[in-house]
Design an enzyme around this catalytic site. Sequence first.
Site, mmCIF file in Angstrom:
data_model
loop_
_atom_site.group_PDB
_atom_site.id
_atom_site.type_symbol
_atom_site.label_atom_id
_atom_site.label_comp_id
_atom_site.label_asym_id
_atom_site.label_seq_id
_atom_site.Cartn_x
_atom_site.Cartn_y
_atom_site.Cartn_z
ATOM 1 N N TYR A 177 4.378 6.147 9.587
ATOM 2 C CA TYR A 177 4.009 4.803 9.138
ATOM 3 C C TYR A 177 4.833 3.789 9.939
ATOM 4 O O TYR A 177 6.037 3.639 9.728
ATOM 5 C CB TYR A 177 4.274 4.624 7.642
ATOM 6 C CG TYR A 177 3.399 5.439 6.729
ATOM 7 C CD1 TYR A 177 2.279 6.116 7.189
ATOM 8 C CD2 TYR A 177 3.685 5.538 5.365
ATOM 9 C CE1 TYR A 177 1.480 6.861 6.344
ATOM 10 C CE2 TYR A 177 2.881 6.276 4.502
ATOM 11 C CZ TYR A 177 1.790 6.941 5.000
ATOM 12 O OH TYR A 177 1.008 7.671 4.149
ATOM 13 N N HIS A 186 1.868 16.523 6.114
ATOM 14 C CA HIS A 186 0.987 15.363 6.113
ATOM 15 C C HIS A 186 -0.438 15.758 6.508
ATOM 16 O O HIS A 186 -0.806 15.712 7.686
ATOM 17 C CB HIS A 186 1.543 14.311 7.066
ATOM 18 C CG HIS A 186 1.019 12.938 6.843
ATOM 19 N ND1 HIS A 186 1.577 11.827 7.436
ATOM 20 C CD2 HIS A 186 -0.014 12.462 6.090
ATOM 21 C CE1 HIS A 186 0.923 10.745 7.066
ATOM 22 N NE2 HIS A 186 -0.056 11.113 6.260
ATOM 23 N N PRO A 227 -5.790 5.239 -4.945
ATOM 24 C CA PRO A 227 -6.372 5.078 -6.289
ATOM 25 C C PRO A 227 -7.388 3.948 -6.396
ATOM 26 O O PRO A 227 -8.191 3.935 -7.329
ATOM 27 C CB PRO A 227 -5.144 4.787 -7.160
ATOM 28 C CG PRO A 227 -4.179 4.152 -6.220
ATOM 29 C CD PRO A 227 -4.353 4.885 -4.923
ATOM 30 N N LEU A 228 -7.357 3.017 -5.428
ATOM 31 C CA LEU A 228 -8.296 1.896 -5.464
ATOM 32 C C LEU A 228 -9.381 2.030 -4.403
ATOM 33 O O LEU A 228 -10.093 1.060 -4.126
ATOM 34 C CB LEU A 228 -7.548 0.569 -5.269
ATOM 35 C CG LEU A 228 -6.541 0.227 -6.364
ATOM 36 C CD1 LEU A 228 -5.814 -1.071 -6.033
ATOM 37 C CD2 LEU A 228 -7.231 0.114 -7.721
ATOM 38 N N GLY A 272 -8.963 -0.381 -1.789
ATOM 39 C CA GLY A 272 -9.125 -1.727 -2.335
ATOM 40 C C GLY A 272 -10.473 -2.016 -2.929
ATOM 41 O O GLY A 272 -10.654 -3.023 -3.628
ATOM 42 N N LEU A 277 -12.036 -0.652 -5.379
ATOM 43 C CA LEU A 277 -12.058 -0.627 -6.834
ATOM 44 C C LEU A 277 -11.355 -1.821 -7.460
ATOM 45 O O LEU A 277 -11.374 -1.979 -8.684
ATOM 46 C CB LEU A 277 -11.450 0.676 -7.348
ATOM 47 C CG LEU A 277 -12.428 1.854 -7.411
ATOM 48 C CD1 LEU A 277 -11.700 3.177 -7.525
ATOM 49 C CD2 LEU A 277 -13.403 1.673 -8.564
#
Length: 337
Positions: A56, A122, A203-204, A207, A209
Site C-alpha cells: 500500500y 496477500h 464491506p461497502l 463505496g 453500498l
Amino acid sequence: MREHILGKTGRAVSAVGLGTWQLGADWGEVSETDALAVLGAAADSGVTFFDTADVYGDGRSEQVIGKFLRNRGPDHGLTVATKMGRRLDQLPENYVMANFRAWTDRSRKNLGVETLDLVQLHCPPTAVVTSDEVYEALDTLVADGAIGSYGLSVETCSQALAAIARPNVATVQIIVNAFRLKPLDDVLPAALKAGVGIIARVPLASGMLAGNYTVRTRFADNDHRNYNRDGSHFDVGETFSGVDYAAGLEAAAAFGSLAASVQGSSGSTTPASTAQAAIAWVSQLEGMSTVIPGARSASQAQANAAAGSLPELGSSFTDGVRSIYDAHFRAAIHPRW
C-alpha cells in the site's frame, strides 16, 4: 464499540476496524497529516484493529501507521495486521522463506516493531494456499519471533476453507458484504468451528453500498474503481465486489430502502446512514471477528466506527439482504468466488 476475539491470535479487537489501503495514496492523494488524522479519529472512536499491507503506497501506509503508533505511545492497545506476497509476481516459486524474511523485515522496519502482530499472505494463488512448505515457513517466522500470528487474505471461498483447515492459521480475510454472501454458507461456520478469525474486507462494495454513486459518478484515472472494472489489474471482485455497475446501483438503492429504518447508536436521535447499516450488518454476523472499511477523512472514520455500536439488526434485516442478493446477484456472483 463491540469487541470480538481475533481467532487464534487470542487478541480482543473492535468489531469495526480500519482498512488503510487508501492511506498509501494509491488511488487518490492523502497527505500524511490527513492520514494521521484518520488513524487518530478511528482510534479515539474505539477502533483497535488496523489492516495494512507492504504494497500500500509501497510501504507508505505501514510507515504512517508506524509513526502513529510511536506518537500514541507504548500502551496504544492497537492490533496491526499487515500483508505480504505482492512485491513480486504471484507465482508459487516466489513464496519462499528468503522472501518471507525480507518482506517481514521490511514491514517490521516500516511499522517500528520487533514482532508483527499478524501477517497475512496477500491473496496468493491456490497452489500457495495448499502448500505444506509455505505453512512450515510461516511457522518458522512465528518461532523466530518475527511475527506473532499468521493468516491469509483470499479471493475465493474454496481458498478460505483450505486455509481454515490448517492448524496454525489464525485468521482468514475475505470479501463479505451485502453483494457477496457466499462466505455465509460455509466459510463463517467452518471458521467458527475451527476458532479461526474472519476479517471482512470491502464491506461497502468499493463505496457502492453507501448509496452515493449514480450513473454520472466519475472516478480518477488512478482509482481502481475506474481502471480495474474489467479486472485487468487484479481480481475484479475487489472492485465493486465484481458486480456490474448499473446492477449495483439498482441493488444499492434497494439496500438503502432496507437500511432506512435502522436506528443510530444508543442515545442518538439520528438514524444510521446506509453505509453504517451495511458495515454493522457484516460486523454482527456470527463468526465475524472484525470488518475493515476504509476512510479518507476523520469524519468518515468516526462514522464507520459508530457502526460498531448500532443495535442488533436481526434476522428480518438479513432476510432483506438475502432477497436483494437473490434478485440481483446470486446467479452471476455466487459461482465465481
